[in-house]
Design a protein around this motif. Structure first.
Motif, mmCIF file in Angstrom:
data_model
loop_
_atom_site.group_PDB
_atom_site.id
_atom_site.type_symbol
_atom_site.label_atom_id
_atom_site.label_comp_id
_atom_site.label_asym_id
_atom_site.label_seq_id
_atom_site.Cartn_x
_atom_site.Cartn_y
_atom_site.Cartn_z
ATOM 1 N N HIS A 1 -6.759 6.465 7.312
ATOM 2 C CA HIS A 1 -6.000 5.288 7.721
ATOM 3 C C HIS A 1 -4.934 5.658 8.748
ATOM 4 C CE1 HIS A 1 -7.071 1.607 5.504
ATOM 5 N NE2 HIS A 1 -7.536 2.407 4.568
ATOM 6 N N LYS A 2 -4.241 6.736 8.510
ATOM 7 C CA LYS A 2 -3.182 7.156 9.432
ATOM 8 C C LYS A 2 -3.759 7.536 10.795
ATOM 9 C CE LYS A 2 -0.049 8.854 5.834
ATOM 10 N NZ LYS A 2 0.602 10.048 5.232
ATOM 11 N N MET A 3 -4.876 8.249 10.787
ATOM 12 C CA MET A 3 -5.484 8.691 12.040
ATOM 13 C C MET A 3 -6.015 7.531 12.867
ATOM 14 S SD MET A 3 -7.531 12.093 10.732
ATOM 15 C CE MET A 3 -8.089 12.523 12.393
ATOM 16 N N LEU A 4 -6.483 6.471 12.191
ATOM 17 C CA LEU A 4 -7.121 5.357 12.893
ATOM 18 C C LEU A 4 -6.213 4.147 13.063
ATOM 19 C CD1 LEU A 4 -10.634 5.464 11.179
ATOM 20 C CD2 LEU A 4 -9.960 6.460 13.367
ATOM 21 N N ALA A 5 -4.954 4.278 12.660
ATOM 22 C CA ALA A 5 -4.056 3.124 12.651
ATOM 23 C C ALA A 5 -3.994 2.421 13.999
ATOM 24 C CB ALA A 5 -2.656 3.550 12.210
ATOM 25 N N GLY A 6 -4.016 3.172 15.074
ATOM 26 C CA GLY A 6 -3.907 2.573 16.400
ATOM 27 C C GLY A 6 -5.122 1.781 16.825
ATOM 28 N N GLN A 7 -6.264 1.951 16.135
ATOM 29 C CA GLN A 7 -7.485 1.239 16.500
ATOM 30 C C GLN A 7 -7.723 -0.014 15.671
ATOM 31 O OE1 GLN A 7 -11.106 3.474 17.273
ATOM 32 N NE2 GLN A 7 -9.985 5.383 17.043
ATOM 33 N N PHE A 8 -6.913 -0.222 14.631
ATOM 34 C CA PHE A 8 -7.141 -1.366 13.764
ATOM 35 C C PHE A 8 -6.825 -2.669 14.499
ATOM 36 C CE2 PHE A 8 -6.217 1.241 9.693
ATOM 37 C CZ PHE A 8 -7.482 1.779 9.770
ATOM 38 N N GLU A 9 -7.519 -3.713 14.090
ATOM 39 C CA GLU A 9 -7.232 -5.036 14.628
ATOM 40 C C GLU A 9 -5.868 -5.495 14.124
ATOM 41 O OE1 GLU A 9 -10.503 -7.452 13.453
ATOM 42 O OE2 GLU A 9 -11.949 -6.377 14.687
ATOM 43 N N ASP A 10 -5.381 -6.611 14.669
ATOM 44 C CA ASP A 10 -4.027 -7.058 14.380
ATOM 45 C C ASP A 10 -3.869 -7.725 13.025
ATOM 46 O OD1 ASP A 10 -3.169 -6.136 16.837
ATOM 47 O OD2 ASP A 10 -3.549 -8.045 17.849
ATOM 48 N N ASP A 11 -4.964 -8.088 12.360
ATOM 49 C CA ASP A 11 -4.837 -8.776 11.081
ATOM 50 C C ASP A 11 -4.209 -7.855 10.043
ATOM 51 O OD1 ASP A 11 -7.334 -7.374 11.364
ATOM 52 O OD2 ASP A 11 -7.859 -8.146 9.368
ATOM 53 N N GLU A 12 -3.342 -8.427 9.210
ATOM 54 C CA GLU A 12 -2.606 -7.680 8.209
ATOM 55 C C GLU A 12 -3.447 -7.539 6.946
ATOM 56 O OE1 GLU A 12 0.786 -5.513 7.168
ATOM 57 O OE2 GLU A 12 0.314 -6.510 9.066
ATOM 58 N N PRO A 13 -3.670 -6.320 6.452
ATOM 59 C CA PRO A 13 -4.458 -6.149 5.234
ATOM 60 C C PRO A 13 -3.685 -6.605 4.005
ATOM 61 C CG PRO A 13 -3.565 -4.049 5.940
ATOM 62 C CD PRO A 13 -3.228 -5.048 7.023
ATOM 63 N N ASP A 14 -4.417 -6.895 2.927
ATOM 64 C CA ASP A 14 -3.770 -7.284 1.674
ATOM 65 C C ASP A 14 -2.924 -6.152 1.105
ATOM 66 O OD1 ASP A 14 -5.170 -9.619 1.948
ATOM 67 O OD2 ASP A 14 -6.652 -9.162 0.397
ATOM 68 N N LEU A 15 -3.393 -4.910 1.286
ATOM 69 C CA LEU A 15 -2.767 -3.754 0.657
ATOM 70 C C LEU A 15 -2.405 -2.701 1.690
ATOM 71 C CD1 LEU A 15 -5.329 -3.429 -2.245
ATOM 72 C CD2 LEU A 15 -2.940 -4.108 -2.528
ATOM 73 N N SER A 16 -1.259 -2.070 1.498
ATOM 74 C CA SER A 16 -0.892 -0.942 2.349
ATOM 75 C C SER A 16 -1.702 0.284 1.938
ATOM 76 C CB SER A 16 0.601 -0.642 2.189
ATOM 77 O OG SER A 16 0.854 -0.117 0.889
ATOM 78 N N PRO A 17 -1.868 1.262 2.836
ATOM 79 C CA PRO A 17 -2.553 2.504 2.454
ATOM 80 C C PRO A 17 -1.905 3.186 1.247
ATOM 81 C CG PRO A 17 -2.366 2.370 4.834
ATOM 82 C CD PRO A 17 -1.556 1.237 4.279
ATOM 83 N N ASP A 18 -0.565 3.150 1.171
ATOM 84 C CA ASP A 18 0.106 3.784 0.040
ATOM 85 C C ASP A 18 -0.241 3.094 -1.269
ATOM 86 O OD1 ASP A 18 1.296 5.675 1.638
ATOM 87 O OD2 ASP A 18 3.216 4.610 1.796
ATOM 88 N N CYS A 19 -0.303 1.758 -1.250
ATOM 89 C CA CYS A 19 -0.646 1.035 -2.475
ATOM 90 C C CYS A 19 -2.097 1.312 -2.864
ATOM 91 C CB CYS A 19 -0.408 -0.462 -2.311
ATOM 92 S SG CYS A 19 -0.660 -1.407 -3.851
#
Length: 245
Positions: A179-197
């Motif tokens: 998740h951290k490595m690919l964070a810059g490629q994700f679309e703008d929609d906000e996920p339900d859960l954070s990676p930490d959760c």
């Protein structure tokens, strides 16, 4: 990915069209419409191909995993789209059929080992078999957090037996790193859960602990009536957000 026409009955399919030891049926999917799906990540793509030797090893690993999952969960059809550069996996339904697909870009990614791939397959299977609560936007499928929890607490032990806890904890770390490595490629929609959760949920499931409170709080934000949605919710609300050691 919308538009897929399945074969009749459960199958494990390698869409690259190459020979392998996995497969009840091998077909080429054809386009159709009205397919609802949920993806593990938000469709990043691989940027650098590994060596041919590494690609061969990774393809062999994922075919073996697909074989294991197909045998453990015959009600789900598993597919590999090896030639795709997409770094993702997804679950979808078409009619009464239940499908999970993994893409080549994910299989080849350097941050993921067979442990992370297995946990992602378990998570996608959890969208079909993980039970309540269901996703408010897609009522046919288990919600993201519960799919994670079921993957760690039920699916991974079914695949790996006594080794499942250690494998799941390692895989959870790999997924957070991805998740951290690919964070810059994700679309703008906000996920339900954070990676930490999500990491907390996976660790709690692997350790046979209650669903962490961060997941309950996240589900409450998207569901107008979330009380009683989780098994043993009254116990979970008193817990922490999951240990990260």
């Amino acid at each position: 990915m919308r538009g897929m026409k399945p074969s009749i009955g459960p199958a494990t399919r390698d869409l690259a069209g190459q020979q392998g030891r996995v497969g009840i049926h091998r077909i080429v999917l054809q386009k159709c419409t009205n397919v609802d799906h949920m993806s593990f990540l938000n469709w990043p793509v691989e940027e650098v191909l590994p060596s041919r030797r590494v690609q061969h090893q990774r393809r062999r690993v994922v075919l073996d995993l697909l074989d294991k999952f197909s045998r453990a969960f015959p009600e789900v059809t598993y597919e590999l789209r090896w030639e795709s550069t997409t770094t993702n996996a997804q679950a979808w339904r078409l009619g009464s059929g239940r499908y999970v697909r993994v893409y080549g870009g994910l299989v080849r990614h350097r941050a993921i080992t067979k442990y992370g791939l297995a946990l992602m397959l378990a998570h996608e299977t959890g969208h079909h078999l993980g039970g309540l609560p269901h996703d408010p936007a897609m009522p046919w499928m288990t919600w993201q957090g519960q799919a994670d929890y079921w993957a760690a607490s039920k699916a991974m032990p079914k695949i790996w037996g006594p080794r499942a806890r250690a494998m799941t904890l390692r895989a959870a770390r790999e997924i957070v790193e991805l998740h951290k490595m690919l964070a810059g490629q994700f679309e703008d929609d906000e996920p339900d859960l954070s990676p930490d959760c999500r990491y907390c949920i996976l660790c709690s499931g692997a350790r046979d602990e209650a669903m962490p409170s961060c997941a309950l709080e996240a589900f409450a934000l998207i569901s107008p009536d979330s009380h009683g949605s989780f098994p043993n919710q009254e116990l979970s609300m008193g817990g922490d957000n999951g240990r990260t050691d």
